[in-house]
Write a protein that holds these residues in place. Structure first.
Motif, PDB file in Angstrom:
ATOM      1  N   TYR A  62     -11.441  14.329  -2.511  1.00  0.00           N
ATOM      2  CA  TYR A  62     -10.100  13.681  -2.292  1.00  0.00           C
ATOM      3  C   TYR A  62      -9.111  14.219  -2.863  1.00  0.00           C
ATOM      4  O   TYR A  62      -8.111  14.719  -2.130  1.00  0.00           O
ATOM      5  CB  TYR A  62     -10.246  12.208  -3.142  1.00  0.00           C
ATOM      6  N   ALA A  94      -1.458  11.995  -7.279  1.00  0.00           N
ATOM      7  CA  ALA A  94      -2.375  11.141  -6.988  1.00  0.00           C
ATOM      8  C   ALA A  94      -3.378  10.731  -8.297  1.00  0.00           C
ATOM      9  O   ALA A  94      -3.783   9.870  -8.479  1.00  0.00           O
ATOM     10  CB  ALA A  94      -3.381  11.967  -5.938  1.00  0.00           C
ATOM     11  N   ARG A 114      -3.234   2.605  -2.238  1.00  0.00           N
ATOM     12  CA  ARG A 114      -1.780   2.254  -1.285  1.00  0.00           C
ATOM     13  C   ARG A 114      -1.315   0.980  -1.854  1.00  0.00           C
ATOM     14  O   ARG A 114      -1.804   0.113  -1.503  1.00  0.00           O
ATOM     15  CB  ARG A 114      -2.134   2.237  -0.002  1.00  0.00           C
ATOM     16  N   ASP A 133     -13.624   0.514  -0.376  1.00  0.00           N
ATOM     17  CA  ASP A 133     -12.348   1.539   0.253  1.00  0.00           C
ATOM     18  C   ASP A 133     -11.135   0.743   0.350  1.00  0.00           C
ATOM     19  O   ASP A 133     -11.164  -0.203   1.354  1.00  0.00           O
ATOM     20  CB  ASP A 133     -12.973   2.353   1.423  1.00  0.00           C
ATOM     21  N   SER A 169      -7.004   6.766  -4.842  1.00  0.00           N
ATOM     22  CA  SER A 169      -6.355   6.634  -3.385  1.00  0.00           C
ATOM     23  C   SER A 169      -5.729   5.350  -3.042  1.00  0.00           C
ATOM     24  O   SER A 169      -6.096   4.811  -2.413  1.00  0.00           O
ATOM     25  CB  SER A 169      -7.840   6.962  -2.521  1.00  0.00           C
ATOM     26  N   CYS A 184      -6.910  -0.001  -3.227  1.00  0.00           N
ATOM     27  CA  CYS A 184      -7.389   1.185  -3.736  1.00  0.00           C
ATOM     28  C   CYS A 184      -8.844   1.380  -3.304  1.00  0.00           C
ATOM     29  O   CYS A 184      -9.320   0.437  -2.914  1.00  0.00           O
ATOM     30  CB  CYS A 184      -7.623   1.080  -5.312  1.00  0.00           C
ATOM     31  N   SER A 185      -9.386   2.566  -3.739  1.00  0.00           N
ATOM     32  CA  SER A 185     -10.816   2.622  -3.534  1.00  0.00           C
ATOM     33  C   SER A 185     -11.519   2.806  -5.165  1.00  0.00           C
ATOM     34  O   SER A 185     -10.792   3.057  -6.006  1.00  0.00           O
ATOM     35  CB  SER A 185     -11.085   4.167  -2.687  1.00  0.00           C
ATOM     36  N   GLY A 214      -8.062   9.757   2.791  1.00  0.00           N
ATOM     37  CA  GLY A 214      -7.898   8.198   2.605  1.00  0.00           C
ATOM     38  C   GLY A 214      -9.024   7.448   3.123  1.00  0.00           C
ATOM     39  O   GLY A 214     -10.313   7.828   3.101  1.00  0.00           O
ATOM     40  N   VAL A 272      -5.372  15.732  -0.831  1.00  0.00           N
ATOM     41  CA  VAL A 272      -4.198  15.080  -0.967  1.00  0.00           C
ATOM     42  C   VAL A 272      -2.959  16.230  -0.924  1.00  0.00           C
ATOM     43  O   VAL A 272      -3.106  17.440  -1.524  1.00  0.00           O
ATOM     44  CB  VAL A 272      -4.071  14.229  -2.230  1.00  0.00           C
TER      45      VAL A 272
END
Length: 242
Positions: free
Chosen positions: A76, A86, A110, A132, A108, A114-115, A2, A80
């Motif tokens: 990524y 994901a 949360r 990011d 990615s 996000c990214s 992350g 994970v």
């Protein structure tokens, strides 16, 4: 993984070295545009090798992203703990641009942060990691369509007012442009000020609307939030990123 991993390469331009496309448009129309993205495997010319794609069902088309051609995304997913979860949380959205085939991939995530990867579907196979762990607030093309501005926010201040960053990409040169301000005040980007709105004034200049305060300290932002919320504008001029 992350945040730490992505922060290291947030300014890296990831350009494919072969003629193999990053993005492939599927011939089959989407059966259910609301379905979540999933892994699709395809046999290569070498019958012993299988390539993996992430397939996205958009309202009017199916798009497949070649993982081999996007190393940051592939890395990524290898890191994970739950790969399918994901992938299911990713989104892919087209960006309307003159003579361009651009897409924004969010991964990615949360909660709402996000990214973001900007991806070009043309033969040049270009991708760019824009942000990011942030939330996308605005995407606006310049009047002539040669630059695109992305306004990102993060809720990381004690005042709980999201702080902002602005990323501008030159679509012809596929490189970032630095929005510089000429005013003698404390304004800065990189999630320092809470920007309410950004707009183009012409093809090289932007105007950012921010709280009318002398500095973006938590105390001043919270005091401003309890008033009628007066604002001021900051003029920004684009320059090639050094």
């Amino acid at each position: 993984m992350g945040k730490k991993f992505l922060a290291i390469i947030i300014l890296v331009i990831l350009t494919a070295c072969t003629e193999e496309p990053v993005i492939v448009k599927s011939d089959a129309p989407p059966d259910a545009p609301e379905q979540k993205p999933e892994i699709v495997e395809q046999q290569t010319d070498d019958e012993e090798e299988v390539e993996e794609f992430i397939e996205f069902a958009l309202p009017e088309e199916k798009i497949m992203v070649n993982l081999k051609m996007v190393p940051i995304l592939d890395s990524y997913l290898q890191a994970v703990p739950n790969r399918q979860k994901a992938i299911g949380q990713m989104t892919l959205d087209p960006i309307q641009a003159t003579d361009k085939n651009l897409y924004m991939l969010a991964f990615s995530c949360r909660e709402t942060a996000c990214s973001y990867l900007l991806m070009d579907r043309t033969e040049e196979n270009k991708t760019y990691l824009l942000a990011d762990l942030a939330e996308l607030s605005q995407t606006v093309l310049s009047p002539d369509g040669t630059n695109v501005m992305f306004h990102f926010t993060r809720e990381e201040s004690p005042s709980h007012l999201p702080l902002s960053d602005i990323v501008v990409i030159d679509l012809e040169k596929w490189e970032p442009m630095t929005p510089d301000h000429l005013q003698a005040d404390s304004f800065a980007l990189s999630y320092t000020w809470p920007i309410q709105f950004v707009e183009w004034t012409d093809n090289r200049n932007l105007t950012a609307t921010v709280p009318d305060i002398s500095e973006p300290s938590a105390e001043k932002i919270m005091a401003w939030a309890n008033t009628e919320k007066p604002t001021k504008t900051i003029e920004l001029t684009l320059n090639p990123k050094e």
